[in-house]
Design an enzyme around this catalytic site. Structure first.
Site, PDB file in Angstrom:
ATOM      1  N   HIS A 142      -2.754   8.185   5.948  1.00  0.00           N
ATOM      2  CA  HIS A 142      -2.974   6.853   5.400  1.00  0.00           C
ATOM      3  C   HIS A 142      -4.405   6.442   5.746  1.00  0.00           C
ATOM      4  CE1 HIS A 142      -1.961   3.066   3.673  1.00  0.00           C
ATOM      5  NE2 HIS A 142      -2.063   2.387   4.799  1.00  0.00           N
ATOM      6  N   CYS A 183       0.803  -1.227   0.000  1.00  0.00           N
ATOM      7  CA  CYS A 183       0.000   0.000   0.000  1.00  0.00           C
ATOM      8  C   CYS A 183       0.833   1.273   0.000  1.00  0.00           C
ATOM      9  CB  CYS A 183      -0.945  -0.009   1.201  1.00  0.00           C
ATOM     10  SG  CYS A 183      -2.026  -1.454   1.227  1.00  0.00           S
ATOM     11  N   GLU A 238      -1.343   5.601  13.657  1.00  0.00           N
ATOM     12  CA  GLU A 238      -0.948   6.773  12.874  1.00  0.00           C
ATOM     13  C   GLU A 238      -1.206   8.042  13.672  1.00  0.00           C
ATOM     14  OE1 GLU A 238      -1.398   8.693   8.383  1.00  0.00           O
ATOM     15  OE2 GLU A 238      -2.819   7.148   9.035  1.00  0.00           O
ATOM     16  N   LYS A 281      -9.559   8.282   1.928  1.00  0.00           N
ATOM     17  CA  LYS A 281     -10.042   6.900   1.793  1.00  0.00           C
ATOM     18  C   LYS A 281     -11.472   6.753   2.303  1.00  0.00           C
ATOM     19  CE  LYS A 281      -5.554   4.500   2.054  1.00  0.00           C
ATOM     20  NZ  LYS A 281      -4.630   5.623   2.287  1.00  0.00           N
ATOM     21  N   PHE A 312       1.748  -3.386   4.172  1.00  0.00           N
ATOM     22  CA  PHE A 312       2.054  -4.658   4.812  1.00  0.00           C
ATOM     23  C   PHE A 312       3.556  -4.933   4.708  1.00  0.00           C
ATOM     24  CE2 PHE A 312      -2.333  -6.938   4.288  1.00  0.00           C
ATOM     25  CZ  PHE A 312      -2.857  -6.109   5.253  1.00  0.00           C
ATOM     26  N   HIS A 316      -9.729   2.174  -0.194  1.00  0.00           N
ATOM     27  CA  HIS A 316      -8.272   2.015  -0.157  1.00  0.00           C
ATOM     28  C   HIS A 316      -7.801   1.377  -1.461  1.00  0.00           C
ATOM     29  CE1 HIS A 316      -4.273   1.368   0.977  1.00  0.00           C
ATOM     30  NE2 HIS A 316      -4.419   0.670   2.083  1.00  0.00           N
TER      31      HIS A 316
END
Length: 413
Positions: free
Chosen positions: A303, A163, A314, A335, A399, A340
């Site tokens: 994010h 991502c 975050e 998002k 990830f 996403h």
């Protein structure tokens, strides 16, 4: 001295619109692009919603024969690039082709064609495999086809950092220009994996929202009632240029690239560090690269995935880096409207950040109704905000603990 790098063109294919103006208008209106899945029959799946691109016709951007041979993530990339090149008024010809490159990010590539091909082998035998199967599947065909279509013969790379891939692509392109490897770069991220395999895989991890009865309210970053992310698809492409190159040809300058940070968590395959250590070091690295103090940042495009751990960690990381200023700057997660886009997220979100800088508008975080524990910052809830944005930051975390942060600022002589 390192060369200054500016944004001169942008192109978007997103769940909220095709083109920069349509996407930006919808975003600032707080319009969600999330709806029931139409790519396949999802009636028996735990998650039946996604951020699909609506009304996209690949033949508007390429010949019909070629459109049929391209997997969707490649077609999105070509379409967004055509928009960005036109927006930048960039002409690529024999005199400059080897100084213009392409770097794009993609997380999963042609997952859909892989599903179809495996099924064909199992049910119809090995002779029913298309000769275009491999080129349609591999992620590097996005920058490859962009190069072929537009004649860009400089550096050509595809990044697969989950991502964070789109943001890493923009950051790498920024550095290539800074250090003289190219004069201009076509860069961003693309993804199109609203597919059975992706939905099943993320469901098995309990990562996706199952708020199927309210698709538009399913992605709710930083909200107490969030229950997972929503898969989106699309592409965001930017044209980056060395400032002297842009000025020489009279290009429209929309923002300036200021800094790039990238780190690894070294912690867990899917979970970020509870104290946000990787994100902290990534944001700080971008600030250091830009030579900017934390209190100079006006806006963070987070994010903000709408998952329990990302939103919490975050937020903690932002507080660590920005200290008291964390409560003064604006943060939003687009998002909440697009879903996403995985490897494509950094591409569209860098475009959104550049638009915030150039137009002094911050898009909202929609569906932010009940603040989650420790998610107590200014997330620009539900309504866009007209305000001066001199410096914007955008975060992308993937990830494997791979992180990317970009900083953009207003261009001044």
């Amino acid at each position: 001295m390192q060369r200054r790098v500016v944004v001169t063109g942008m192109g978007l294919v997103t769940p909220v619109g095709i083109g920069v103006e349509d996407s930006w208008t919808a975003l600032c209106a707080g319009k969600s692009g999330i709806s029931e899945i139409t790519r396949f029959d999802a009636s028996k799946y735990l998650t039946r919603i996604a951020g699909e691109v609506k009304d996209f016709n690949a033949e508007d951007f390429m010949p019909k024969k070629e459109a049929r041979r391209n997997e969707l993530f490649i077609s999105y990339a070509i379409a967004a690039t055509r928009m960005a090149v036109e927006n930048a008024r960039l002409e690529i010809n024999s005199s400059n082709a080897d100084r213009i490159g392409v770097v794009t990010g993609c997380g999963l590539g042609g997952l859909g064609i892989m599903e179809t091909t495996i099924l064909n082998i199992a049910t119809k035998g090995p002779k029913r495999v298309s000769p275009f199967f491999i080129p349609m599947m591999i992620g590097n065909m996005a920058p490859g086809m962009i190069s072929i279509h537009f004649g860009a013969k400089g550096p050509n790379l595809s990044l697969a950092t989950a991502c964070a891939a789109g943001a890493h692509a923009v950051g790498d392109s920024f550095k290539m220009i800074q250090h003289g490897m190219a004069d201009a770069m076509i860069t961003g991220g693309t993804e199109a994996v609203v597919s059975k395999t992706a939905v099943v895989g993320f469901n098995a991890m309990k990562a996706l929202s199952t708020r199927n009865d309210e698709p538009e309210r399913a992605s709710r970053p930083f909200d107490r009632d969030r229950d997972g992310f929503v898969i989106g698809e699309g592409c965001g492409i930017l044209i980056l240029e060395a400032l002297d190159h842009a000025l020489e040809r009279g290009a429209p300058i929309q923002a300036e690239m200021a800094g790039f940070g990238l780190t690894g968590d070294g912690y867990h395959i899917t979970s970020p560090c509870p104290d946000g250590d990787g994100a902290v070091r990534c944001m700080q690295a971008a600030l250091d690269d830009a030579g900017l103090a934390p209190d100079k940042v006006d806006y963070i495009n987070a994010h903000g995935t709408s998952t329990e751990l990302n939103d919490l960690y975050e937020s903690r990381a932002v507080k660590t880096v920005f200290k008291d200023h964390a409560y003064k700057l604006a943060i939003s997660s687009t998002k909440s409207m697009t879903g996403h886009l995985l490897g494509g997220a950094g591409g569209i979100e860098t475009v959104f950040s550049a638009l915030s800088v150039s137009r002094d508008v911050i898009p909202p975080t929609i569906n932010y109704e009940n603040p989650a524990d420790e998610c107590d910052l200014d997330y620009v809830p539900n309504t866009a905000r007209k305000t001066k944005v001199n410096v914007a930051m955008t975060n992308s975390f993937g990830f494997g603990g791979t992180n990317a942060t970009l900083l953009l600022k207003k261009y001044t002589d």
